[in-house]
Design an enzyme around this catalytic site. Structure first.
Site, short mmCIF file in Angstrom:
data_model
loop_
_atom_site.label_atom_id
_atom_site.label_comp_id
_atom_site.label_asym_id
_atom_site.label_seq_id
_atom_site.Cartn_x
_atom_site.Cartn_y
_atom_site.Cartn_z
N HIS A 27 -7.06 -4.21 10.35
CA HIS A 27 -6.87 -4.06 8.90
C HIS A 27 -5.63 -4.80 8.40
CE1 HIS A 27 -4.62 -0.04 9.64
NE2 HIS A 27 -3.72 -0.95 9.39
N ASP B 161 0.81 -1.22 0.00
CA ASP B 161 0.00 0.00 0.00
C ASP B 161 0.84 1.27 0.00
OD1 ASP B 161 0.93 -0.57 2.54
OD2 ASP B 161 -1.04 -0.86 3.42
N GLU C 245 -9.78 -1.96 5.34
CA GLU C 245 -10.37 -1.68 6.64
C GLU C 245 -11.50 -2.66 6.95
OE1 GLU C 245 -8.80 0.16 8.51
OE2 GLU C 245 -8.62 2.25 7.90
N ASN D 21 -7.10 -2.11 14.41
CA ASN D 21 -8.51 -2.39 14.16
C ASN D 21 -8.66 -3.63 13.26
OD1 ASN D 21 -7.88 -1.55 11.58
ND2 ASN D 21 -9.34 0.15 11.51
C1 F6R Z 1 1.60 -1.52 6.08
C2 F6R Z 1 0.25 -2.05 6.20
C3 F6R Z 1 -0.48 -2.05 7.48
C4 F6R Z 1 0.39 -2.35 8.69
C5 F6R Z 1 -0.47 -2.28 9.96
C6 F6R Z 1 0.37 -2.54 11.19
O1 F6R Z 1 2.09 -1.62 4.77
O2 F6R Z 1 -0.27 -2.47 5.22
O3 F6R Z 1 -1.53 -2.98 7.40
O4 F6R Z 1 0.94 -3.62 8.55
O5 F6R Z 1 -1.06 -1.01 10.06
O6 F6R Z 1 1.25 -1.46 11.37
P1 F6R Z 1 2.30 -1.47 12.57
O7 F6R Z 1 3.27 -2.54 12.25
O8 F6R Z 1 2.91 -0.09 12.52
O9 F6R Z 1 1.54 -1.73 13.81
#
Ligand code: F6R
Length: 209
Positions: free
Chosen positions: A140, A69, A145, A138
């Site tokens: 995702h 992403d 989401e 959450n």
């Molecule tokens: C990042 C992504 C997100 C993260 C998720 C966890 O490319 O796609 O899904 O993996 O937000 O983020 P952290 O590791 O910062 O808790």
């Protein structure tokens, strides 16, 4: 499909396990297609991979990569963009060539067409061999989401307020957090031949309960 759960007391040990799985994949197939994630969880995995590269234990020269992403509206050289993160935390330190690196373009003009091309490129290369995933507080995955219906393919996603608030820690103020992102869809992600999903920290525990 078998699912294995590994629980580690220490973040560093979990990162080593994930990096070892990626290293083995590349050893078995040097031209592997890697699916990569950003976020704080992945940083330690990339540190370990950089160490393996420096110690001549892994060679990325034939690998291709696709990131999950990117925020909409940030320039690639903005230090809060996922482009910047990936070069800073991994690509600047290993031998992957730029033409083998794919990160969604958060400034694509024709978003629909661009997203279609992103999925097609993954397909043309034979699909993702190993996909690294974090998970948001959450729940995702990528920036898909939680909700009633999920998009299957790469698309533009409006971020939930909870995600914006959670990611505000990386920005000067909450008002600077982009409201949308380009993300691979769940079908694109879960079609990967192998998947590593890693969560770290007490606050993520309830996602798996
Ligand atoms: C990042 C992504 C997100 C993260 C998720 C966890 O490319 O796609 O899904 O993996 O937000 O983020 P952290 O590791 O910062 O808790």
């Amino acid at each position: 499909m078998g699912i294995n759960f590994f629980y580690y007391e220490k973040y560093r040990e979990a990162c080593k396990k994930a990096a070892d799985l990626i290293k083995s994949q590349i050893t078995l197939k040097p031209s592997s297609v890697l699916g990569l994630a950003t976020g704080s969880t992945s940083v330690g995995i990339y540190e370990k991979l950089i160490q393996y590269y420096k110690d001549n234990e892994v060679n990325f020269s034939k690998c291709k990569s696709f990131n999950l992403d990117e925020y909409v509206g940030l320039e690639e050289n903005n230090f809060q963009s996922f482009h910047y993160y990936m070069y800073e935390n991994l690509f600047n330190h290993i031998n992957m060539s730029k033409e083998n690196i794919n990160i969604p373009d958060g400034n694509a003009r024709d978003v629909e067409n661009y997203c279609k091309m992103y999925d097609e490129k993954i397909e043309e290369l034979g699909g993702i061999d190993i996909q690294l995933l974090g998970i948001g507080q959450n729940g995702h995955i990528g920036f898909n989401e939680p909700g009633d219906c999920f998009k299957l393919y790469t698309h533009k996603e409006e971020l939930k307020e909870s995600t914006i608030q959670n990611n505000a820690r990386f920005f000067k103020s909450i008002g600077d957090v982009p409201k949308s992102a380009i993300t691979m869809g769940l079908f694109t992600i879960f079609k990967a031949k192998k998947i590593i999903i890693m969560a770290a920290g007490e606050e993520k525990k309830e996602i798996f309960d």
